[in-house]
Motif scaffolding. Sequence first.
Motif, PDB file in Angstrom:
ATOM      1  N   ASP A 257      35.730 -69.268  63.027  1.00 44.63           N
ATOM      2  CA  ASP A 257      35.462 -70.211  63.895  1.00 44.63           C
ATOM      3  C   ASP A 257      34.532 -71.143  63.744  1.00 44.63           C
ATOM      4  O   ASP A 257      33.236 -70.614  62.821  1.00 44.63           O
ATOM      5  N   GLY A 258      34.486 -72.804  63.712  1.00 41.74           N
ATOM      6  CA  GLY A 258      32.933 -73.417  63.853  1.00 41.74           C
ATOM      7  C   GLY A 258      33.197 -73.930  62.448  1.00 41.74           C
ATOM      8  O   GLY A 258      31.978 -73.715  61.630  1.00 41.74           O
ATOM      9  N   GLY A 259      34.075 -73.297  61.824  1.00 39.40           N
ATOM     10  CA  GLY A 259      34.414 -74.141  60.303  1.00 39.40           C
ATOM     11  C   GLY A 259      33.781 -73.111  58.952  1.00 39.40           C
ATOM     12  O   GLY A 259      33.117 -73.034  57.973  1.00 39.40           O
ATOM     13  N   TYR A 260      33.068 -71.352  59.309  1.00 38.65           N
ATOM     14  CA  TYR A 260      32.512 -71.082  58.677  1.00 38.65           C
ATOM     15  C   TYR A 260      33.339 -70.499  57.376  1.00 38.65           C
ATOM     16  O   TYR A 260      34.781 -69.799  57.371  1.00 38.65           O
ATOM     17  N   GLY A 261      32.826 -70.245  56.735  1.00 39.41           N
ATOM     18  CA  GLY A 261      33.312 -70.587  55.219  1.00 39.41           C
ATOM     19  C   GLY A 261      34.064 -71.413  54.315  1.00 39.41           C
ATOM     20  O   GLY A 261      35.324 -71.288  53.544  1.00 39.41           O
ATOM     21  N   SER A 262      33.512 -72.220  55.336  1.00 36.24           N
ATOM     22  CA  SER A 262      34.072 -73.560  53.759  1.00 36.24           C
ATOM     23  C   SER A 262      33.360 -73.566  52.995  1.00 36.24           C
ATOM     24  O   SER A 262      31.935 -73.388  52.488  1.00 36.24           O
ATOM     25  N   GLY A 263      33.382 -74.496  52.240  1.00 35.62           N
ATOM     26  CA  GLY A 263      32.747 -74.701  50.539  1.00 35.62           C
ATOM     27  C   GLY A 263      33.382 -76.144  49.518  1.00 35.62           C
ATOM     28  O   GLY A 263      34.578 -76.924  50.372  1.00 35.62           O
ATOM     29  N   VAL A 264      33.410 -75.470  48.608  1.00 34.66           N
ATOM     30  CA  VAL A 264      34.149 -76.709  47.596  1.00 34.66           C
ATOM     31  C   VAL A 264      34.545 -75.989  46.655  1.00 34.66           C
ATOM     32  O   VAL A 264      34.671 -74.558  45.827  1.00 34.66           O
ATOM     33  N   THR A 265      36.206 -76.918  45.778  1.00 38.60           N
ATOM     34  CA  THR A 265      36.606 -76.469  44.790  1.00 38.60           C
ATOM     35  C   THR A 265      35.820 -76.842  43.755  1.00 38.60           C
ATOM     36  O   THR A 265      35.908 -78.218  43.336  1.00 38.60           O
ATOM     37  N   LEU A 266      36.066 -76.096  42.451  1.00 40.45           N
ATOM     38  CA  LEU A 266      35.694 -76.755  41.022  1.00 40.45           C
ATOM     39  C   LEU A 266      36.129 -76.517  39.984  1.00 40.45           C
ATOM     40  O   LEU A 266      36.736 -75.195  40.582  1.00 40.45           O
ATOM     41  N   LYS A 267      35.950 -76.277  39.366  1.00 41.98           N
ATOM     42  CA  LYS A 267      36.356 -76.350  37.483  1.00 41.98           C
ATOM     43  C   LYS A 267      35.609 -75.964  36.806  1.00 41.98           C
ATOM     44  O   LYS A 267      34.625 -76.911  36.611  1.00 41.98           O
TER      45      LYS A 267
END
Length: 431
Positions: A257-267
């Motif tokens: 809920d609320g976009g909790y746990g979003s982030g970025v993809t890295l290499k």
Amino acid sequence: MVEIEMPVELETGVPTIITSQPKSTSPASDSGYDLRHNLNDDILRLDEGLASPFKYLIKMYNMHVQENHNRTFVYGGMQQFLIRQQKLAKTTPKPIPEHNHQNEGLHFNNLPVNVQLHIFSFLDTKSLCRIGSVCRHWDNISCDNILWQQKLEADVRQWNVIGHVTNPYMYREVESDWSNKEIYLRCSPQVNQLKRQENYSFHNLSNILRSLLPRTKPMVAMFGPGLECGTSRVVRKILWDKSGQFVTVGMFPGKFDGGYGSGVTLKLNNTVPFDLTTLYTSTSKERENVAQEHRMRHNKMMTRKVTARDVEEGGGEEEVFELKPRVKDLCRTVDAFIFVVDSSMENNTLDMDKTELFAMVNERWSSPHVPVLVLACIKDDTTTRMPCIDVVNRLEIGNLSRPWQVCNCEAESLKGVSDGIQWLLRQAQQN
């Protein structure tokens, strides 16, 4: 005058003594010549088989009489003469070879054992392991348990990486049968690095084969007090890294809920992709107004409860922190954790930071095989650092029943960050 005794025993080989005196100037001294002449005639009458030895003895007698008339010669005494020479050789002491006592005290093996151990203590690990091949005595000295204990206690404070299988104090707590040398070689980062270099080809082949297997990107959650103090720039340095160690591929939405746990993809090093989500205790404005020692009471990821302690534990009240439901759900989907702490010598909150760590990685909502990486950060190389082993002890991270590693790093240069995350992803992919 010469006296001669010629008993019948001459034929039996019994010695006959002939005594001579100095030659007289009187005419009577010519009787010595007659005596020798008569003896020669008697010998000629003997059997030819016995004549040769007696001829030789008579010849020796004539020679000795001419040289010294006071000497006594023993007929048939050649055997006695040889026996006497053998006894003389046995009783005569052999000459002792000269020994240079000046250089005796300069030999290393003649030094006291404690002095030898003290000298060996100045050697590095590689030299101390090699010197044992010189001789058996040096091998025994170089494997001394007290020597390696002192070396372990001195060098462990210089190690920049300590893990769940390379924590030397763990082996002491379980009373391992390993010697201090075996514990040192098992835990030393330098020794482990040399082992990886020797098996470089094998590890590369393993990584290639592992990359061919289908797998999902590991989900990594980063949290900790180090994200909310002077070392908070480590996140921005990772996202905007220009050295090529970390490359931002994209972003992913939150699953809660609320976009909790979003982030970025890295290499990492342009080979291993992973998803990174960053968890903060509160907003940036709220964090600015809260002191570091009170951040747990204002932590919006957890709920605070006050419970009464048992009388056996001293009584009183105890604070208990537990994750909120949505944070628990996020932890169930996480494949690895990164806990960031400030490891500068001025930081006095590490004893309280362990509460947040143990609450996040609780086995009730996180699988026990999920690894934990602790980034012991300082701002830059001008900051005085706390030894890595002190971070391990103050966080009591050895009590975790999961793979873990504490790694020294710098927020500005990202030194040590890539090595730690590489270990973390390798552990996550093995599970």
